[in-house]
Design an enzyme around this catalytic site. Structure first.
Site, PDB file in Angstrom:
ATOM      1  N   CYS A  30     -11.568  27.257 -34.010  1.00 50.29           N
ATOM      2  CA  CYS A  30     -11.762  28.202 -32.900  1.00 50.29           C
ATOM      3  C   CYS A  30     -10.870  27.849 -31.711  1.00 50.29           C
ATOM      4  CB  CYS A  30     -13.223  28.251 -32.474  1.00 50.29           C
ATOM      5  SG  CYS A  30     -14.312  29.014 -33.698  1.00 50.29           S
ATOM      6  N   ALA A  31      -9.690  27.338 -32.026  1.00 50.71           N
ATOM      7  CA  ALA A  31      -8.675  27.048 -31.012  1.00 50.71           C
ATOM      8  C   ALA A  31      -7.326  27.352 -31.648  1.00 50.71           C
ATOM      9  CB  ALA A  31      -8.759  25.599 -30.561  1.00 50.71           C
TER      10      ALA A  31
END
Length: 458
Positions: A376-377
């Site tokens: 999630c980055a």
């Protein structure tokens, strides 16, 4: 390489007791093994202390606020005392508000909903999506990934000085990267923001479980974090900090609890007077058990002593980094360099392996739980991997063959409840898998990487 164990150094504290430490899982090779949870950055196991506190309260559970019964009054006191505990844990200033939310993501979306209409938001591309994406109704300036802490401050100062018009501004920055574990220069960034008339919110999701976070000392305007990363289950989070923007905005959610008074108008409409306290943004029945679990975790970490917890975690960080450095095929991902201070979060790739297959092998053959993907980055991991933004990079994407570049990474993360044995098993498993080089034993099925049992029997 043998891992330096805590038993050999009596100055290191023991792991904090957590749930699941005796859980066994099946291995594809047969038999069972005690599960090694090394995915703390996603969700840390619940502290035994937290579970015991919640279990002791559960029979007394009641409605929160306005209930006349004894259990309602007890639950209300528990809820508000938990707010005071969190405020103390974060070193809140006298006029700061502590608002309970569902998660870090919810907290930052709440803040995004209350920023002034003409506010400009500055956020680094290195942020977790929870702090990268909520600012859809604001003017957003995305800052390129810095390669040193000093460069991070310089980049921010230039961007703030050049903003046009020179109006309200908010800086959003992580305290510790959920990809590399590296610590960001929060105090220096806060000083730069305030020098240019901007405010700053700290995403402390990965920082609060590993280091003390003091709002007043860091001089940040808001802090956001999640309970499930702080050894507290049940889906609660916190947004703490300055009250003015929160009081001036419409409630994040409209409903019971957020309103002080509601009356019909003669024209048939409704007049509403909203609370000016934290309740303004806590509409609906609150998650009292989740809130109490956060407070319990805050107390447990404080009582254990962050100095001792940090010392032990740094011993584990050093052991993992040294062990991975012994494997030439392993490349550890870093933004600020090898000497940068960091928490117990380390991401890496293995030459010749698809990262999803490697993570699946650690689970299936060794009972070790890590994470693979882009965490999630996505912009940050792709920058570190040098991959094309169009490449999906999750399990199920085109697989990297021997010698090819992996489209995603593997992350190992640990903390206050991690025993040395789990680190030793992880490092031993990495070396064995690299030497074996048998990623062909794994395949993609329904978006997940699983053992190819037919190949495993060959």
């Amino acid at each position: 390489m043998s891992v330096f164990t805590a038993a050999a150094d009596q100055s290191l504290c023991a792991p904090l007791p957590v749930l699941g430490k005796d859980v066994t899982v099946p291995l594809v090779t047969g038999g069972e093994v005690t599960y090694a949870a090394l995915d703390y950055a996603a969700s840390a196991p619940a502290l035994q202390r937290v579970w015991d506190d919640v279990a002791a309260y559960a029979p007394y559970y009641g409605s929160v606020h306005r209930g006349a019964g004894y259990l309602s009054q007890l639950s209300t006191d528990l809820f508000e005392n938990s707010r005071a505990t969190v405020a103390e844990f974060l070193g809140c200033r006298a006029d700061d508000q502590v608002i309970f939310t569902r998660s870090t993501t919810d907290s930052l979306n709440l803040l995004a909903a209350v920023v002034p209409a003409d506010c400009q938001v500055f956020v680094y591309e290195t942020e977790h999506h929870a702090s990268l994406l909520p600012w859809r109704d604001a003017r957003v300036t995305y800052l390129n990934a810095p390669r040193t802490p000093a460069q991070a401050v310089e980049t921010l100062e230039r961007a703030l000085a050049d903003r046009d018009p020179y109006g309200p501004a908010l800086v959003c920055v992580t305290g510790a990267s959920n990809v590399t574990g590296e610590l960001w220069p929060v105090r220096e960034l806060a000083a730069a923001a305030h020098a240019h008339g901007a405010r700053i919110v700290l995403d402390a999701a990965q920082l609060a479980p590993h280091h003390p976070v003091d709002i007043a000392e860091l001089d940040v305007d808001w802090v956001a974090f999640s309970g499930h990363k702080l050894y507290a289950p049940f889906g609660s989070g916190v947004l703490a900090g300055r009250a003015d923007w929160l009081q001036d905005a419409e409630p994040y959610l409209a409903g019971g609890g957020a309103s002080r008074k509601v009356a019909r108008r003669t024209d048939g409409g409704v007049d509403v007077e909203w609370h000016s306290t934290a309740a303004r943004h806590e509409a609906g029945s609150p998650n009292v058990i989740g809130v109490y679990s956060i407070a319990s975790a805050c107390k447990a970490l404080t009582e254990a002593g962050f100095d001792d917890l940090v010392a032990r975690e740094q011993h584990l960080v050093a052991a993992v980094r040294a062990g991975l450095a012994d494997v030439p095929e392993v490349k550890v991902l870093s933004l600020f360099g090898d000497d940068a201070p960091r928490v117990g979060v380390i991401s890496f790739v293995v030459e010749g392996w698809n990262s999803s297959h490697f993570a699946a092998a650690l689970s299936a053959e060794y009972g070790i739980g890590v994470r693979d993907g882009l965490f999630c980055a996505h912009p940050l991991v792709r920058t570190l991997l040098g991959s094309d933004p169009q490449e999906v990079g999750e399990c199920g994407a085109p697989e990297a063959g021997p010698g090819e570049r992996s489209l995603n990474a593997i992350r190992v993360s640990f903390g206050a409840g991690t025993p040395d044995e789990h680190i030793e098993r992880f490092l031993g498993a990495v070396k064995e898998l690299v030497n074996e080089g048998a990623q062909w034993k794994y395949r993609t099925e329904g978006g997940r990487c699983v053992p190819d049992r037919g190949a495993a029997q060959l």
